[in-house]
Write an enzyme that holds these catalytic residues in place. Structure first.
Site, mmCIF file in Angstrom:
data_model
loop_
_atom_site.group_PDB
_atom_site.id
_atom_site.type_symbol
_atom_site.label_atom_id
_atom_site.label_comp_id
_atom_site.label_asym_id
_atom_site.label_seq_id
_atom_site.Cartn_x
_atom_site.Cartn_y
_atom_site.Cartn_z
ATOM 1 N N GLU A 145 0.814 -1.226 0.000
ATOM 2 C CA GLU A 145 0.000 0.000 0.000
ATOM 3 C C GLU A 145 0.845 1.273 0.000
ATOM 4 O O GLU A 145 0.689 2.145 0.862
ATOM 5 C CB GLU A 145 -0.986 -0.041 1.180
ATOM 6 C CG GLU A 145 -1.853 -1.299 1.120
ATOM 7 C CD GLU A 145 -2.939 -1.385 2.184
ATOM 8 O OE1 GLU A 145 -2.897 -0.613 3.148
ATOM 9 O OE2 GLU A 145 -3.830 -2.239 2.028
ATOM 10 N N GLU A 252 -5.345 -10.711 -2.881
ATOM 11 C CA GLU A 252 -6.243 -10.677 -1.711
ATOM 12 C C GLU A 252 -7.706 -10.672 -2.155
ATOM 13 O O GLU A 252 -8.527 -9.916 -1.641
ATOM 14 C CB GLU A 252 -5.954 -9.422 -0.856
ATOM 15 C CG GLU A 252 -4.494 -9.305 -0.453
ATOM 16 C CD GLU A 252 -4.191 -8.179 0.528
ATOM 17 O OE1 GLU A 252 -5.143 -7.609 1.113
ATOM 18 O OE2 GLU A 252 -3.009 -7.865 0.707
HETATM 19 C C1 XIL Z 1 -6.236 -7.676 7.314
HETATM 20 C C2 XIL Z 1 -6.491 -9.010 8.011
HETATM 21 O O1 XIL Z 1 -7.294 -9.800 7.161
HETATM 22 C C3 XIL Z 1 -7.169 -8.784 9.340
HETATM 23 O O2 XIL Z 1 -7.282 -10.012 10.050
HETATM 24 C C4 XIL Z 1 -6.387 -7.771 10.168
HETATM 25 O O3 XIL Z 1 -7.102 -7.479 11.342
HETATM 26 C C5 XIL Z 1 -6.135 -6.501 9.382
HETATM 27 O O4 XIL Z 1 -5.500 -6.816 8.152
HETATM 28 N N1 XIL Z 1 -5.014 -5.322 2.948
HETATM 29 C C6 XIL Z 1 -3.926 -6.067 3.356
HETATM 30 C C7 XIL Z 1 -4.101 -7.086 4.409
HETATM 31 O O5 XIL Z 1 -2.837 -5.958 2.758
HETATM 32 O O6 XIL Z 1 -2.943 -7.259 5.176
HETATM 33 C C8 XIL Z 1 -5.295 -6.803 5.294
HETATM 34 O O7 XIL Z 1 -5.480 -7.911 6.153
HETATM 35 C C9 XIL Z 1 -6.532 -6.537 4.466
HETATM 36 C C10 XIL Z 1 -6.308 -5.354 3.567
#
Ligand code: XIL
Length: 348
Positions: A145, A252
């Site tokens: 990010e 993701e």
């Molecule tokens: C999220 C996890 O799924 C949660 O369990 C945690 O509380 C917060 O992070 N983008 C990302 C991930 O790159 O690392 C994030 O994961 C979701 C959004």
């Protein structure tokens, strides 16, 4: 008398898995280490996925909450499970503005550390983590990010950037490359397939290349909604990265079927998703996967979770929801989204 049909039937579902249907492409899931203790979740993971991402366990806060004390146990459980099941492990993530201990880039007053100290913390973290996972992790989301959501700002305003400067991204890649020349290095971000944000991500790819650092792939998170963004917009995004000759990963993937209005019911579908919404969600997954498989540059498609029972979308962007974004329901039964995903992979 009816004669038996000679039409070839689809193989019974239990013999078809996502990982075989995906061919040479990796199909991954993000999981928390506790999922490995749940026999139903563990069986789905072992059967259907060729790659695992630690949903939290490899983030800076979970690996080095206190300066100099590394805690690898939970991440190692995921690595062990993956090794036993012939799965690749993806490292997520070395540098991010969330789930990172404050001491890494800020002093006790919350002011940015001097550049030299922040760089040293970043370097030490990356070296220790890559040394620990050497030969066990295929590639790392080196920076997560990095680019801004705002059109008048290039890089996101983060503690690392405030302490180090814009070259914190380049530095993170250099440290990772030095620490383990054999590991793949990725830049991962959300909404960079969207028109509003893509330009900044393309610029970052250019700048990393001109700085001479190795970038093996761009990770597109793909936390999508039922109808937005449009398939056309995502396709424009994929084409733009493709034109730069960079490998891509969908890192993701999930599709949120709930309304995001803060006043909306937290659990509008108490008896499960109605058929109409279920079908809409399945069609959305089918359209996404059909699009992704048209791009040979997409080497991996990772879902951000397995069962609706455990998805970050139960708590994001509104806490306490009962959400239904994934391929297995709360009782670990495959949903129509599973069939749609599988059929779209098999259609290649
Ligand atoms: C999220 C996890 O799924 C949660 O369990 C945690 O509380 C917060 O992070 N983008 C990302 C991930 O790159 O690392 C994030 O994961 C979701 C959004």
């Amino acid at each position: 008398m009816m004669t038996p049909s000679t039409t070839p039937h689809r193989k019974p579902l239990e013999h078809v898995t996502l990982r075989t249907a995906a061919g040479s492409r990796l199909v991954g899931a993000a999981i928390m280490s506790q999922a490995l203790d749940d026999p139903q979740a563990a069986s789905i993971l072992a059967t259907h996925f060729s790659s695992l991402t630690a949903e939290n366990e490899m983030k800076p806060l979970l690996l080095q909450r206190e300066k100099g004390t590394f805690t690898f146990e939970e991440a190692d459980r995921i690595v062990d499970f993956a090794r036993r099941h012939g799965q690749q492990v993806i490292g997520h993530t070395l540098c991010w503005h969330q789930q990172t201990p404050a001491w890494m880039f800020e002093d006790v007053q919350g002011q940015p550390l001097p550049r030299r100290d922040a760089l040293e913390n970043l370097r030490t973290h990356i070296h220790a983590v890559l040394r620990h996972f050497r030969g066990k992790v295929k590639g790392w989301d080196v920076v997560n990010e990095a680019v801004s959501d705002k059109s008048d700002e290039y890089l996101r305003d983060t503690p690392a950037r405030r302490a180090i400067g814009d070259d914190y991204v380049i530095k993170a890649f250099e440290y990772a490359q030095d620490a383990d020349p054999g590991v793949e290095l990725y830049y991962n971000d959300y909404s960079i397939d969207y028109d509003y944000k893509r330009g900044r991500a393309l610029r970052l790819v250019e700048e990393l290349r001109s700085a001479g650092v190795r970038l093996d792939a761009v990770g597109i998170q793909a936390h999508h909604l039922l109808t937005s963004p449009s398939i056309e917009e995502i396709e424009r995004g994929l084409r733009a990265f493709d034109a730069m000759g960079i490998k891509l990963m969908i890192t993701e993937l999930d599709v949120d079927p709930l309304p995001r209005d803060p006043a909306a019911d937290l659990d509008p579908y108490r008896d499960g998703l109605p058929d109409a919404v279920q079908q809409q969600l399945a069609s959305r997954y089918a359209a996404l996967i059909r699009l992704f498989v048209r791009f040979p540059s997409i080497e991996r498609i990772t879902l951000w979770g397995v069962s609706d029972r455990k998805t970050w979308l139960n708590n994001f962007p509104i806490r306490g929801r009962t959400n239904h974004p994934l391929l297995w329901d709360r009782r670990y039964q495959p949903k129509p989204t599973f069939d749609a995903f599988l059929a779209a992979l098999e259609a290649v």
